[in-house]
Design a protein around this motif. Structure first.
Motif, PDB file in Angstrom:
ATOM      1  N   GLU A  25      -9.231  -6.648  -7.573  1.00  0.00           N
ATOM      2  CA  GLU A  25     -10.098  -6.025  -6.585  1.00  0.00           C
ATOM      3  C   GLU A  25     -11.528  -5.894  -7.123  1.00  0.00           C
ATOM      4  O   GLU A  25     -11.746  -5.828  -8.336  1.00  0.00           O
ATOM      5  CB  GLU A  25      -9.536  -4.660  -6.170  1.00  0.00           C
ATOM      6  CG  GLU A  25      -8.190  -4.807  -5.465  1.00  0.00           C
ATOM      7  CD  GLU A  25      -7.661  -3.508  -4.878  1.00  0.00           C
ATOM      8  OE1 GLU A  25      -8.276  -2.445  -5.117  1.00  0.00           O
ATOM      9  OE2 GLU A  25      -6.625  -3.562  -4.183  1.00  0.00           O
TER      10      GLU A  25
ATOM     11  N   ARG B 154     -17.281   1.480  -2.967  1.00  0.00           N
ATOM     12  CA  ARG B 154     -16.717   0.459  -2.102  1.00  0.00           C
ATOM     13  C   ARG B 154     -15.723  -0.344  -2.917  1.00  0.00           C
ATOM     14  O   ARG B 154     -15.949  -0.627  -4.097  1.00  0.00           O
ATOM     15  CB  ARG B 154     -17.801  -0.461  -1.552  1.00  0.00           C
ATOM     16  CG  ARG B 154     -18.723   0.184  -0.544  1.00  0.00           C
ATOM     17  CD  ARG B 154     -19.777  -0.787  -0.052  1.00  0.00           C
ATOM     18  NE  ARG B 154     -20.653  -0.172   0.944  1.00  0.00           N
ATOM     19  CZ  ARG B 154     -21.936  -0.464   1.088  1.00  0.00           C
ATOM     20  NH1 ARG B 154     -22.492  -1.380   0.310  1.00  0.00           N
ATOM     21  NH2 ARG B 154     -22.664   0.136   1.996  1.00  0.00           N
TER      22      ARG B 154
ATOM     23  N   TRP C  56     -13.000  -3.846  -2.496  1.00  0.00           N
ATOM     24  CA  TRP C  56     -12.563  -4.993  -1.700  1.00  0.00           C
ATOM     25  C   TRP C  56     -11.328  -5.609  -2.334  1.00  0.00           C
ATOM     26  O   TRP C  56     -11.214  -5.690  -3.562  1.00  0.00           O
ATOM     27  CB  TRP C  56     -13.636  -6.085  -1.652  1.00  0.00           C
ATOM     28  CG  TRP C  56     -14.908  -5.735  -0.955  1.00  0.00           C
ATOM     29  CD1 TRP C  56     -15.234  -5.985   0.346  1.00  0.00           C
ATOM     30  CD2 TRP C  56     -16.055  -5.108  -1.531  1.00  0.00           C
ATOM     31  NE1 TRP C  56     -16.512  -5.549   0.612  1.00  0.00           N
ATOM     32  CE2 TRP C  56     -17.042  -5.005  -0.525  1.00  0.00           C
ATOM     33  CE3 TRP C  56     -16.365  -4.621  -2.814  1.00  0.00           C
ATOM     34  CZ2 TRP C  56     -18.290  -4.444  -0.739  1.00  0.00           C
ATOM     35  CZ3 TRP C  56     -17.609  -4.047  -3.030  1.00  0.00           C
ATOM     36  CH2 TRP C  56     -18.554  -3.960  -2.001  1.00  0.00           C
ATOM     37  N   ASP C  57     -10.415  -6.065  -1.491  1.00  0.00           N
ATOM     38  CA  ASP C  57      -9.256  -6.829  -1.957  1.00  0.00           C
ATOM     39  C   ASP C  57      -9.306  -8.211  -1.307  1.00  0.00           C
ATOM     40  O   ASP C  57      -9.120  -8.333  -0.087  1.00  0.00           O
ATOM     41  CB  ASP C  57      -7.949  -6.117  -1.587  1.00  0.00           C
ATOM     42  CG  ASP C  57      -6.729  -6.899  -2.071  1.00  0.00           C
ATOM     43  OD1 ASP C  57      -6.507  -6.937  -3.292  1.00  0.00           O
ATOM     44  OD2 ASP C  57      -6.031  -7.484  -1.217  1.00  0.00           O
TER      45      ASP C  57
ATOM     46  N   ALA D 126     -11.006  -3.757   2.945  1.00  0.00           N
ATOM     47  CA  ALA D 126     -12.103  -3.115   2.224  1.00  0.00           C
ATOM     48  C   ALA D 126     -12.080  -1.627   2.535  1.00  0.00           C
ATOM     49  O   ALA D 126     -11.659  -1.201   3.618  1.00  0.00           O
ATOM     50  CB  ALA D 126     -13.440  -3.722   2.622  1.00  0.00           C
TER      51      ALA D 126
ATOM     52  N   GLU E  97     -14.554   1.952   2.060  1.00  0.00           N
ATOM     53  CA  GLU E  97     -15.821   2.573   1.711  1.00  0.00           C
ATOM     54  C   GLU E  97     -15.618   4.081   1.692  1.00  0.00           C
ATOM     55  O   GLU E  97     -15.034   4.648   2.626  1.00  0.00           O
ATOM     56  CB  GLU E  97     -16.869   2.187   2.749  1.00  0.00           C
ATOM     57  CG  GLU E  97     -18.275   2.626   2.450  1.00  0.00           C
ATOM     58  CD  GLU E  97     -19.240   2.096   3.495  1.00  0.00           C
ATOM     59  OE1 GLU E  97     -19.883   2.937   4.160  1.00  0.00           O
ATOM     60  OE2 GLU E  97     -19.345   0.864   3.662  1.00  0.00           O
TER      61      GLU E  97
END
Length: 382
Positions: free
Chosen positions: A220, A300, A302-303, A309, A311
């Protein structure tokens, strides 16, 4: 051989037992009449394909189910299948942490000239409120709206004067609420009733955007809106020195999005085998002129595999970034086995051990004052 008590003593004892039974029955009936709900249960909030489950044991977030970029649903927080497992577990999965989250050095502090000694449950230190902090008690469900345009649940806990060594009674509330599209807010507040007391609540979800049982989160990408962190004197105890250090030029620098695995490898290499991973408090950046109590961006994540995602926005001065260094062979939901780096935690909070560092933002709440802590998680799918 022991002699049987006289008949008049047996009669008195029976009368006492009956009186106690009637007394407890009256308490239970009064509580029921007042609408108090102290039984432990699991409560769901749902908006279409977005749902969470919460138990009033520890005001714990048990699941967060979301679609991925292909519409496949997955649970993105680590945890257990049953409440009993949360009662017996030690990982703080999804719990509401208090009265004071993180560590207090030496399990002691001085407030208004009086020394207070706390329960030691992390070596010589107090961690997450002691051995029976707020994540290990039964909360009362005050309100629960499971569906509709803005489903929510509000839970309440009364912390008594002297609980785990902390001074003064404290009334604590937390509300979990869903919003469209794919927003989860966690709103905490606490009112000091009788004495000044430190308060530092935190939410301890373990996030894995690939799915709770998908393995390490090293793939990630992470961004933290923090230019400084609080270094520690000893990575074994994690007590801050009291200083603030810049992240620039260190493996703690996530100001720009960075792959967690690569940055973690750099941290481990520089740590020389002593550091196991991130368990670090960051000072969240504040824009010039912005109020310290305003919501601001914290992180934040992300994958890439699922497109999910997350936040995070909050109003606290710090965030503890933890990469599940202590997990190892923990059996969780659906038989999944959670290992080291199987999730990451983003615990917005006051700074650790602030009660012993006058230069840190104060966590002291005076009688009648209200402590507030708001978090908002915003999910999306690329």
């Amino acid at each position: 051989m022991a002699r049987a008590p006289p008949l008049h003593q047996l009669s008195a004892l029976l009368a006492l037992c009956l009186a106690v039974a009637v007394c407890f029955s009256g308490v239970e009936n009064a509580a029921a009449a007042a609408g108090s709900r102290k039984m432990v249960g699991v409560h769901e909030l749902r908006m279409g394909d977005f749902s969470i489950k919460v138990t009033n044991w520890g005001a714990t977030l048990m699941s967060v189910i979301l679609p991925d970029s292909k519409g496949n649903l997955g649970d993105v927080v680590l945890g257990y299948d049953t409440v009993a497992e949360y009662v017996n577990g030690s990982a703080y999965f999804g719990g509401l942490i208090g009265r004071v989250a993180n560590r207090i050095a030496g399990a002691r502090f001085v407030l208004d000239g009086k020394a207070y000694r706390l329960y030691r449950n992390d070596g010589n230190n107090s961690l997450h409120g002691g051995h029976r902090g707020f994540s290990k008690v039964i909360w009362t469900v005050k309100e629960h709206v499971g569906g509709g345009d803005s489903p929510y649940i509000t839970l309440y806990y009364h912390s008594f004067d002297g609980e785990q060594g902390f001074p003064g009674a404290l009334d604590v509330y937390v509300t979990y609420q869903l919003s469209s599209p794919y927003g989860l807010s966690v709103r905490m507040n606490a009112t000091a009733q009788s004495k000044a007391t430190p308060v530092n609540l935190a939410h301890h979800a373990y996030w894995n955007l690939g799915g709770h049982g998908s393995g390490p989160v090293l793939g990630e990408t992470v961004q933290l809106f923090a230019s400084r962190y609080t270094p520690v004197a000893d990575v074994a105890t994690l007590i801050p020195t009291g200083a603030l250090a810049p992240v620039a030029g260190t493996p703690y620098d996530f100001r720009a999005p960075a792959p967690l695995g690569a940055r973690l490898a750099d941290l481990l290499r520089r740590g020389g085998g002593v550091i196991a991973g991130y368990d670090t408090n960051y000072a969240v950046d504040v824009d010039d002129g912005a109020a310290l109590t305003a919501l601001r961006p914290v992180a934040r994540v992300w994958d890439g595999a699922t497109g999910r995602a997350m936040e995070l926005w909050a109003d606290q001065p710090g965030v503890q970034f933890y990469t599940s260094n202590g997990l190892g062979g923990v059996r969780g939901k659906g038989g999944s086995v959670y290992g080291r780096y199987g999730a990451l935690c983003l615990e917005t909070q006051g700074f650790p051990d602030a009660v012993n560092h006058p230069s840190f933002p104060s966590q002291i709440v005076r009688p009648g004052q209200v402590y507030k802590h708001d978090m908002v998680f915003k999910f999306s799918f690329a």
